[in-house]
Design a protein around this motif. Structure first.
Motif, PDB file in Angstrom:
ATOM      1  N   PHE A  37       6.663 -10.434  -0.796  1.00 38.57           N
ATOM      2  CA  PHE A  37       6.912  -9.035  -1.115  1.00 38.57           C
ATOM      3  C   PHE A  37       6.858  -8.254   0.183  1.00 38.57           C
ATOM      4  O   PHE A  37       6.238  -8.687   1.142  1.00 38.57           O
ATOM      5  CB  PHE A  37       5.831  -8.520  -2.068  1.00 38.57           C
ATOM      6  CG  PHE A  37       5.727  -9.336  -3.332  1.00 38.57           C
ATOM      7  CD1 PHE A  37       6.425  -8.966  -4.469  1.00 38.57           C
ATOM      8  CD2 PHE A  37       4.950 -10.477  -3.377  1.00 38.57           C
ATOM      9  CE1 PHE A  37       6.345  -9.721  -5.634  1.00 38.57           C
ATOM     10  CE2 PHE A  37       4.863 -11.248  -4.536  1.00 38.57           C
ATOM     11  CZ  PHE A  37       5.564 -10.856  -5.665  1.00 38.57           C
ATOM     12  N   THR A  38       7.492  -7.100   0.209  1.00 35.35           N
ATOM     13  CA  THR A  38       7.472  -6.282   1.412  1.00 35.35           C
ATOM     14  C   THR A  38       7.332  -4.815   1.035  1.00 35.35           C
ATOM     15  O   THR A  38       7.855  -4.395  -0.007  1.00 35.35           O
ATOM     16  CB  THR A  38       8.743  -6.548   2.260  1.00 35.35           C
ATOM     17  OG1 THR A  38       8.532  -6.135   3.583  1.00 35.35           O
ATOM     18  CG2 THR A  38       9.959  -5.873   1.694  1.00 35.35           C
ATOM     19  N   PRO A  39       6.618  -4.020   1.846  1.00 38.68           N
ATOM     20  CA  PRO A  39       6.536  -2.588   1.579  1.00 38.68           C
ATOM     21  C   PRO A  39       7.938  -1.994   1.528  1.00 38.68           C
ATOM     22  O   PRO A  39       8.832  -2.405   2.273  1.00 38.68           O
ATOM     23  CB  PRO A  39       5.756  -2.043   2.773  1.00 38.68           C
ATOM     24  CG  PRO A  39       4.946  -3.207   3.260  1.00 38.68           C
ATOM     25  CD  PRO A  39       5.831  -4.398   3.024  1.00 38.68           C
ATOM     26  N   SER A  40       8.130  -1.028   0.628  1.00 39.68           N
ATOM     27  CA  SER A  40       9.461  -0.433   0.477  1.00 39.68           C
ATOM     28  C   SER A  40       9.355   1.023   0.050  1.00 39.68           C
ATOM     29  O   SER A  40       8.292   1.505  -0.320  1.00 39.68           O
ATOM     30  CB  SER A  40      10.274  -1.212  -0.569  1.00 39.68           C
ATOM     31  OG  SER A  40       9.789  -0.956  -1.873  1.00 39.68           O
ATOM     32  N   PRO A  46      13.250  -1.884   2.498  1.00 45.85           N
ATOM     33  CA  PRO A  46      12.045  -2.249   3.249  1.00 45.85           C
ATOM     34  C   PRO A  46      11.633  -1.155   4.233  1.00 45.85           C
ATOM     35  O   PRO A  46      12.477  -0.505   4.851  1.00 45.85           O
ATOM     36  CB  PRO A  46      12.462  -3.510   4.002  1.00 45.85           C
ATOM     37  CG  PRO A  46      13.557  -4.093   3.181  1.00 45.85           C
ATOM     38  CD  PRO A  46      14.297  -2.903   2.620  1.00 45.85           C
ATOM     39  N   PRO A  49       5.097  -1.233   7.223  1.00 44.41           N
ATOM     40  CA  PRO A  49       3.860  -0.796   6.587  1.00 44.41           C
ATOM     41  C   PRO A  49       3.072   0.223   7.409  1.00 44.41           C
ATOM     42  O   PRO A  49       2.213   0.920   6.869  1.00 44.41           O
ATOM     43  CB  PRO A  49       3.066  -2.086   6.394  1.00 44.41           C
ATOM     44  CG  PRO A  49       3.687  -3.078   7.295  1.00 44.41           C
ATOM     45  CD  PRO A  49       5.115  -2.657   7.485  1.00 44.41           C
ATOM     46  N   TRP A  54       5.985   5.187   4.280  1.00 45.14           N
ATOM     47  CA  TRP A  54       5.540   4.326   3.203  1.00 45.14           C
ATOM     48  C   TRP A  54       4.443   5.014   2.408  1.00 45.14           C
ATOM     49  O   TRP A  54       3.492   5.543   2.972  1.00 45.14           O
ATOM     50  CB  TRP A  54       5.041   2.994   3.748  1.00 45.14           C
ATOM     51  CG  TRP A  54       4.726   1.990   2.677  1.00 45.14           C
ATOM     52  CD1 TRP A  54       5.475   1.720   1.565  1.00 45.14           C
ATOM     53  CD2 TRP A  54       3.592   1.141   2.604  1.00 45.14           C
ATOM     54  NE1 TRP A  54       4.868   0.736   0.810  1.00 45.14           N
ATOM     55  CE2 TRP A  54       3.707   0.365   1.430  1.00 45.14           C
ATOM     56  CE3 TRP A  54       2.485   0.949   3.417  1.00 45.14           C
ATOM     57  CZ2 TRP A  54       2.753  -0.580   1.048  1.00 45.14           C
ATOM     58  CZ3 TRP A  54       1.545   0.000   3.032  1.00 45.14           C
ATOM     59  CH2 TRP A  54       1.691  -0.755   1.867  1.00 45.14           C
ATOM     60  N   THR A  58       4.320   1.223  -2.911  1.00 46.61           N
ATOM     61  CA  THR A  58       5.583   0.661  -3.370  1.00 46.61           C
ATOM     62  C   THR A  58       5.975  -0.562  -2.549  1.00 46.61           C
ATOM     63  O   THR A  58       5.961  -0.525  -1.324  1.00 46.61           O
ATOM     64  CB  THR A  58       6.694   1.721  -3.296  1.00 46.61           C
ATOM     65  OG1 THR A  58       6.256   2.879  -3.999  1.00 46.61           O
ATOM     66  CG2 THR A  58       7.980   1.221  -3.911  1.00 46.61           C
ATOM     67  N   ASN A  59       6.297  -1.644  -3.247  1.00 45.56           N
ATOM     68  CA  ASN A  59       6.722  -2.889  -2.622  1.00 45.56           C
ATOM     69  C   ASN A  59       7.933  -3.425  -3.367  1.00 45.56           C
ATOM     70  O   ASN A  59       8.190  -3.046  -4.509  1.00 45.56           O
ATOM     71  CB  ASN A  59       5.603  -3.925  -2.680  1.00 45.56           C
ATOM     72  CG  ASN A  59       4.494  -3.604  -1.712  1.00 45.56           C
ATOM     73  OD1 ASN A  59       4.498  -4.084  -0.591  1.00 45.56           O
ATOM     74  ND2 ASN A  59       3.538  -2.788  -2.123  1.00 45.56           N
ATOM     75  N   CYS A  61      10.047  -7.131  -4.360  1.00 47.74           N
ATOM     76  CA  CYS A  61      10.053  -8.593  -4.402  1.00 47.74           C
ATOM     77  C   CYS A  61      11.244  -9.064  -3.566  1.00 47.74           C
ATOM     78  O   CYS A  61      12.381  -8.657  -3.799  1.00 47.74           O
ATOM     79  CB  CYS A  61      10.187  -9.077  -5.847  1.00 47.74           C
ATOM     80  SG  CYS A  61      10.414 -10.862  -5.989  1.00 47.74           S
ATOM     81  N   GLN A  70       2.120  -1.533  -6.340  1.00 49.15           N
ATOM     82  CA  GLN A  70       1.182  -2.603  -6.033  1.00 49.15           C
ATOM     83  C   GLN A  70      -0.169  -2.435  -6.709  1.00 49.15           C
ATOM     84  O   GLN A  70      -0.899  -3.402  -6.897  1.00 49.15           O
ATOM     85  CB  GLN A  70       0.993  -2.749  -4.529  1.00 49.15           C
ATOM     86  CG  GLN A  70       0.225  -1.620  -3.885  1.00 49.15           C
ATOM     87  CD  GLN A  70       0.093  -1.819  -2.389  1.00 49.15           C
ATOM     88  OE1 GLN A  70       0.875  -2.529  -1.767  1.00 49.15           O
ATOM     89  NE2 GLN A  70      -0.898  -1.185  -1.805  1.00 49.15           N
TER      90      GLN A  70
END
Length: 88
Positions: A37-40, A46, A49, A54, A58-59, A61, A70
């Motif tokens: 998963f990545t911060p978005s 994306p 972080p 940010w 919110t992340n 998949c 999250q």
């Protein structure tokens, strides 16, 4: 006599699992040690972080593009494509 149109039934909210245990499991089966998963942002784009953009919650998949909160595991949206190799 015509039958009145009805609204489609509301879709039940989706949640990923593993929030309590601190190990996310997406509905697609992705886990942190797979694609991860990545911060978005709210649209699943994306975000670094460390960026002030940010929201710290919110992340996305990286496998299926589901956008999630999250803290609660609630799926709040979905990208039209997965996140590949750090590309939006």
């Amino acid at each position: 006599m015509a039958t009145p149109a009805t609204d489609p039934p509301a879709q039940a909210p989706e949640y990923i699992s593993g929030i309590v245990e601190g190990w996310w499991v997406c509905l697609c089966g992705n886990e942190p040690h797979f694609d991860g998963f990545t911060p978005s942002d709210q649209h699943g784009n994306p975000i670094d972080p460390g960026s002030p953009a940010w929201d710290q919650q919110t992340n996305v998949c990286r496998s299926c593009g589901r956008i999630l909160n999250q803290d609660t595991g609630l799926v709040i949206g979905r990208r039209s494509s997965p996140v590949n190799d750090g590309q939006a």
